[in-house]
Structure formats: C-alpha cells, structure tokens
Motif scaffolding. Structure first.
Motif, PDB file in Angstrom:
ATOM      1  N   GLN A 141      43.943  50.203  41.859  1.00  0.00           N
ATOM      2  CA  GLN A 141      43.403  51.521  42.203  1.00  0.00           C
ATOM      3  C   GLN A 141      43.453  52.349  40.917  1.00  0.00           C
ATOM      4  O   GLN A 141      44.096  51.950  39.936  1.00  0.00           O
ATOM      5  CB  GLN A 141      44.277  52.229  43.266  1.00  0.00           C
ATOM      6  CG  GLN A 141      44.300  51.562  44.617  1.00  0.00           C
ATOM      7  CD  GLN A 141      43.098  51.907  45.472  1.00  0.00           C
ATOM      8  OE1 GLN A 141      42.261  52.734  45.104  1.00  0.00           O
ATOM      9  NE2 GLN A 141      42.991  51.269  46.641  1.00  0.00           N
ATOM     10  N   VAL A 142      42.823  53.500  40.900  1.00  0.00           N
ATOM     11  CA  VAL A 142      43.017  54.427  39.780  1.00  0.00           C
ATOM     12  C   VAL A 142      44.505  54.764  39.701  1.00  0.00           C
ATOM     13  O   VAL A 142      45.116  55.157  40.700  1.00  0.00           O
ATOM     14  CB  VAL A 142      42.183  55.713  39.982  1.00  0.00           C
ATOM     15  CG1 VAL A 142      42.565  56.763  38.938  1.00  0.00           C
ATOM     16  CG2 VAL A 142      40.696  55.393  39.901  1.00  0.00           C
ATOM     17  N   GLY A 143      45.093  54.541  38.549  1.00  0.00           N
ATOM     18  CA  GLY A 143      46.515  54.828  38.342  1.00  0.00           C
ATOM     19  C   GLY A 143      47.455  53.729  38.768  1.00  0.00           C
ATOM     20  O   GLY A 143      48.669  53.856  38.591  1.00  0.00           O
ATOM     21  N   GLU A 144      46.936  52.633  39.325  1.00  0.00           N
ATOM     22  CA  GLU A 144      47.785  51.507  39.717  1.00  0.00           C
ATOM     23  C   GLU A 144      47.439  50.309  38.833  1.00  0.00           C
ATOM     24  O   GLU A 144      46.450  49.605  39.052  1.00  0.00           O
ATOM     25  CB  GLU A 144      47.573  51.175  41.199  1.00  0.00           C
ATOM     26  CG  GLU A 144      48.043  52.289  42.118  1.00  0.00           C
ATOM     27  CD  GLU A 144      47.893  51.939  43.589  1.00  0.00           C
ATOM     28  OE1 GLU A 144      47.638  50.741  43.913  1.00  0.00           O
ATOM     29  OE2 GLU A 144      48.016  52.865  44.429  1.00  0.00           O
ATOM     30  N   VAL A 145      48.291  50.107  37.824  1.00  0.00           N
ATOM     31  CA  VAL A 145      48.024  49.134  36.764  1.00  0.00           C
ATOM     32  C   VAL A 145      48.738  47.820  37.054  1.00  0.00           C
ATOM     33  O   VAL A 145      49.908  47.813  37.452  1.00  0.00           O
ATOM     34  CB  VAL A 145      48.507  49.696  35.400  1.00  0.00           C
ATOM     35  CG1 VAL A 145      48.279  48.683  34.284  1.00  0.00           C
ATOM     36  CG2 VAL A 145      47.799  51.011  35.087  1.00  0.00           C
ATOM     37  N   GLN A 146      48.027  46.734  36.837  1.00  0.00           N
ATOM     38  CA  GLN A 146      48.597  45.398  37.019  1.00  0.00           C
ATOM     39  C   GLN A 146      48.515  44.672  35.669  1.00  0.00           C
ATOM     40  O   GLN A 146      47.431  44.291  35.234  1.00  0.00           O
ATOM     41  CB  GLN A 146      47.824  44.608  38.087  1.00  0.00           C
ATOM     42  CG  GLN A 146      47.594  45.360  39.385  1.00  0.00           C
ATOM     43  CD  GLN A 146      48.882  45.735  40.095  1.00  0.00           C
ATOM     44  OE1 GLN A 146      49.856  44.987  40.062  1.00  0.00           O
ATOM     45  NE2 GLN A 146      48.891  46.893  40.739  1.00  0.00           N
ATOM     46  N   ILE A 147      49.656  44.530  34.998  1.00  0.00           N
ATOM     47  CA  ILE A 147      49.657  43.887  33.678  1.00  0.00           C
ATOM     48  C   ILE A 147      49.837  42.372  33.824  1.00  0.00           C
ATOM     49  O   ILE A 147      50.179  41.864  34.898  1.00  0.00           O
ATOM     50  CB  ILE A 147      50.757  44.475  32.761  1.00  0.00           C
ATOM     51  CG1 ILE A 147      52.156  44.200  33.313  1.00  0.00           C
ATOM     52  CG2 ILE A 147      50.539  45.967  32.542  1.00  0.00           C
ATOM     53  CD1 ILE A 147      53.286  44.577  32.352  1.00  0.00           C
ATOM     54  N   ASN A 148      49.570  41.679  32.709  1.00  0.00           N
ATOM     55  CA  ASN A 148      49.791  40.220  32.632  1.00  0.00           C
ATOM     56  C   ASN A 148      49.048  39.452  33.726  1.00  0.00           C
ATOM     57  O   ASN A 148      49.603  38.575  34.386  1.00  0.00           O
ATOM     58  CB  ASN A 148      51.291  39.891  32.689  1.00  0.00           C
ATOM     59  CG  ASN A 148      52.057  40.491  31.522  1.00  0.00           C
ATOM     60  OD1 ASN A 148      51.510  40.670  30.447  1.00  0.00           O
ATOM     61  ND2 ASN A 148      53.328  40.793  31.739  1.00  0.00           N
ATOM     62  N   GLN A 149      47.788  39.784  33.900  1.00  0.00           N
ATOM     63  CA  GLN A 149      46.957  39.098  34.893  1.00  0.00           C
ATOM     64  C   GLN A 149      46.177  37.975  34.212  1.00  0.00           C
ATOM     65  O   GLN A 149      45.429  38.221  33.265  1.00  0.00           O
ATOM     66  CB  GLN A 149      45.976  40.077  35.541  1.00  0.00           C
ATOM     67  CG  GLN A 149      46.646  41.207  36.311  1.00  0.00           C
ATOM     68  CD  GLN A 149      47.411  40.712  37.522  1.00  0.00           C
ATOM     69  OE1 GLN A 149      46.846  40.026  38.386  1.00  0.00           O
ATOM     70  NE2 GLN A 149      48.687  41.065  37.603  1.00  0.00           N
ATOM     71  N   SER A 150      46.358  36.743  34.667  1.00  0.00           N
ATOM     72  CA  SER A 150      45.588  35.617  34.140  1.00  0.00           C
ATOM     73  C   SER A 150      44.355  35.420  35.020  1.00  0.00           C
ATOM     74  O   SER A 150      44.419  35.555  36.242  1.00  0.00           O
ATOM     75  CB  SER A 150      46.433  34.344  34.098  1.00  0.00           C
ATOM     76  OG  SER A 150      46.882  34.002  35.383  1.00  0.00           O
ATOM     77  N   VAL A 151      43.229  35.127  34.370  1.00  0.00           N
ATOM     78  CA  VAL A 151      41.946  35.023  35.064  1.00  0.00           C
ATOM     79  C   VAL A 151      41.267  33.733  34.619  1.00  0.00           C
ATOM     80  O   VAL A 151      41.340  33.355  33.448  1.00  0.00           O
ATOM     81  CB  VAL A 151      41.056  36.248  34.723  1.00  0.00           C
ATOM     82  CG1 VAL A 151      39.709  36.147  35.417  1.00  0.00           C
ATOM     83  CG2 VAL A 151      41.756  37.554  35.111  1.00  0.00           C
ATOM     84  N   THR A 152      40.601  33.068  35.541  1.00  0.00           N
ATOM     85  CA  THR A 152      39.935  31.822  35.198  1.00  0.00           C
ATOM     86  C   THR A 152      38.757  32.085  34.259  1.00  0.00           C
ATOM     87  O   THR A 152      38.167  33.173  34.258  1.00  0.00           O
ATOM     88  CB  THR A 152      39.396  31.104  36.447  1.00  0.00           C
ATOM     89  OG1 THR A 152      38.369  31.925  37.034  1.00  0.00           O
ATOM     90  CG2 THR A 152      40.500  30.847  37.449  1.00  0.00           C
ATOM     91  N   LYS A 153      38.423  31.065  33.471  1.00  0.00           N
ATOM     92  CA  LYS A 153      37.273  31.192  32.577  1.00  0.00           C
ATOM     93  C   LYS A 153      36.013  31.475  33.377  1.00  0.00           C
ATOM     94  O   LYS A 153      35.172  32.295  32.968  1.00  0.00           O
ATOM     95  CB  LYS A 153      37.105  29.913  31.747  1.00  0.00           C
ATOM     96  CG  LYS A 153      35.930  29.993  30.771  1.00  0.00           C
ATOM     97  CD  LYS A 153      35.838  28.747  29.888  1.00  0.00           C
ATOM     98  CE  LYS A 153      34.667  28.876  28.912  1.00  0.00           C
ATOM     99  NZ  LYS A 153      34.556  27.689  28.017  1.00  0.00           N
TER     100      LYS A 153
END
Length: 354
Positions: free
Chosen positions: A326-338
C-alpha cells in the motif's frame, strides 16, 4: 555514521557565512561543473570565506562521474596542499555531490565535505543521506562509500536556474518518497501541477517534507542493512533503464529513469504484494502526463535483466526488490521471477504505447 545536519535555507549567503565562521579549516575548495560555476556560484560568491577558495570545475553531466575525473580532483587537492583539516564544498547536482563526496571520503582517508545541491534531484536525494560514488564499468554508482557531509544547505533559489527536464527529474524522487511514506504526503505530491508556473516558495516546503522522509529513514538505518532499502523503490529497474539509455547513446536524466522504474515496480508490487490496481493506475496516469517514454523493445530485455543482476542490493545472485503493498507500506528484500520482471517491462511499454 552520525546524523547529518540539513538546513532548509531562505538566505543562503548569510547561513553559509555563519556556518563557515563556526568551523575551522586550513584550506577551502569548491567543486563545481561548468553549469554550476556559471549559474550557481555567483549566488554565493559574496560569502567572504569563498573569496579565498580554490574553485575546481569539471564537465557537466553524469558521463563525467567517472574515475578519470575523480583522479583529476585528487590531483588538484594534492597539488594545492589540501590536508585532513581542509573543507571541500560540493556545489552542484547529484553528479557533483556524489563524486565530490567520494573525493572527500578517499583523499587522505577523508576530508570534510559540505553539500550545496543546486538541482531538485540533489536536494531531495543525492546530497542527503551520505551516499557517495562514481559510475564504473558501465554501471551506476558501482564504486563508492557512505560518507556524510558536515552539512547540507538546501535553497530553492537554485531551482530557478533549472530547465523543465531537471525539475521533473527531481520530482520523480519526491513521488518515490511520497509512495513509501504516507497518504498525506502522497496526496500533496500527486496534486502538484507540474505544467503550471512553478511556485518556488511552495516547492521549498514540499522539498523540506520530502527531505524529512529520507532523513527519518537514513537515521534509522544509515548503511542500508534494512529499512533504508525503502529508498531503492523504483531504482532496481530504473537504474537498468538508465544504463540502457547510456549504452544506446540516448541518455536520460536519472529521475526520468526512476519514474519509468516506478511504473514497472508498481506492477511488480501489485502482482507480488497486492498493491491496489486503482492506485497503480493513478500513479501511471500522473507519470504518463509529465514524463516522456523511455524507448526499448523485447530485444533489450536480456540486456536490461543482466544490468539488474549487478544491482548493489542483490544477495547471493538473487535480484532484490523493494516493493509496496500500500502507499507507505514497504516490503523490502522481495525476490521476483525473471518471467515476472520481463512482464513488468511489457507493462511499462503497454502503458506508454511503445
């Protein structure tokens, strides 16, 4: 790394004179580029202490943020007898504050620096937070260090010297700060009319608000072990877009690439973290209204993906993203598929009709 001092100034000459009178140094140097020497140095040259300063001038533009120019700066500092008690004032945009900060960090293992950002980008981003560096081997900020300046003086009087593209470049970072902070800040930033005549007094207040977002995060996590990674939102793909434009000899300003990167990374945020599609469309509409598209096609996808693998936030060969739920809700260290990363590039191209 201690908390750096940031001064939002409305009388820069007096504020700078008072600060320089309050500290001791043996020699004073001012780093400029050809643009800031002509347009910005005159705005502070009546400060008495600067009349004896040695002015160092480089070429303008990010292509000059390289090891060869850094060596030239070191040589001048050495030849002119700079010591650990000298002071280097970096007067310019992000290129100057990044490279001048790194020159200060490394010369004699560290001399003091002072940042006076002259662009909106540098004011809200590059000059604040203590990151320094140069581009190397075709990669943005590949070599650098954390080295906070003694003080950062921000005065929107300098912004009157900027063209529209540079205003837009800095404003992209303000959009990023709004997205990672709160709905109140997001609303004020998204309501600002970038087509109207710029109200610089109001912009100064918005810059102060944006800088405060970054300051809070940097104070909590000065060396980017955790929440400071929030500031990288839009930058993993944005830096790849930016590097690609340099490879194609069609360079864009950093913030324009970040704006493009935010479009792709908001798509990833929607797919991975559930960021609302309605809000995603709102941001994309705003960015489309003011920012020209960055042109690339599917033949560039492998190059873009390879550029992302060099991102400094990666760990163990995995591309790390900062995403939003959401705006202001940060999720760090997210791995995403190619596959999903390439899909986000498709989304950008489809959004901009390229």
């Amino acid at each position: 790394m201690g908390k750096q001092k940031v001064v939002i100034s409305t009388d820069l000459q007096n504020d700078l004179q008072a600060f320089l009178s309050s500290i001791s140094y043996d020699k004073l140097f001012v780093l400029t580029d050809t643009n800031t020497r002509e347009k910005c140095l005159p705005l502070i040259e009546n400060v008495p202490q600067l009349k004896e300063a040695r002015i160092i001038t480089t070429g303008a533009g990010d292509l000059n943020k390289n090891i060869e120019i850094l060596v030239d700066i070191w040589k001048i500092l050495s030849t002119e007898g700079a010591s650990r008690n000298s002071l280097l004032v970096n007067l310019g945009g992000g290129m100057i504050t990044d490279m001048g900060g790194f020159a200060g960090a490394t010369f004699k293992r560290g001399i003091r620096t002072l940042n006076i950002p002259t662009t909106l980008m540098a004011s809200v981003d590059a000059a604040v937070g203590g990151k320094t560096g140069i581009n190397f081997n075709g990669l943005k900020n590949e070599i650098g260090s954390f080295y906070p300046p003694e003080c950062v003086f921000i005065d929107c009087a300098f912004l009157r010297t900027l063209d529209r593209d540079n205003i837009l470049s800095g404003y992209a970072e303000m959009i990023k700060h709004a997205l990672i902070s709160s709905m109140d800040i997001y609303t004020s930033v998204m309501l600002f009319d970038l087509d109207a005549e710029i109200a610089y007094t109001f912009l100064n207040k918005m810059v102060s608000q944006s800088v405060a977002v970054k300051e809070r995060i940097v104070e909590e996590d000065p060396k980017e072990h955790g929440i400071r990674k929030a500031l990288n939102f839009g930058h993993t793909i944005g830096h790849a877009y930016e590097s690609l434009t340099f490879k194609k000899n069609t360079p864009v300003l950093h913030g324009h690439a970040v704006a493009a990167g935010m479009v792709s990374e908001l798509y990833l945020s929607h797919k991975v973290c559930g960021f609302p599609m309605e809000r995603l469309r709102q941001v994309v509409y705003y960015i489309k209204e003011y920012y020209a598209p960055i042109f690339f096609d599917c033949n560039d996808y492998d190059t873009l993906y390879e550029l992302m693998t060099h991102d400094k936030k990666n760990e163990g060969g995995i591309i790390n993203f900062t995403l939003l739920s959401q705006v202001g809700e940060v999720q760090i260290n997210q791995s995403v598929t190619k596959e999903l990363i390439l899909e986000s590039m498709d989304f950008y191209r489809e959004s901009f009709g390229i």
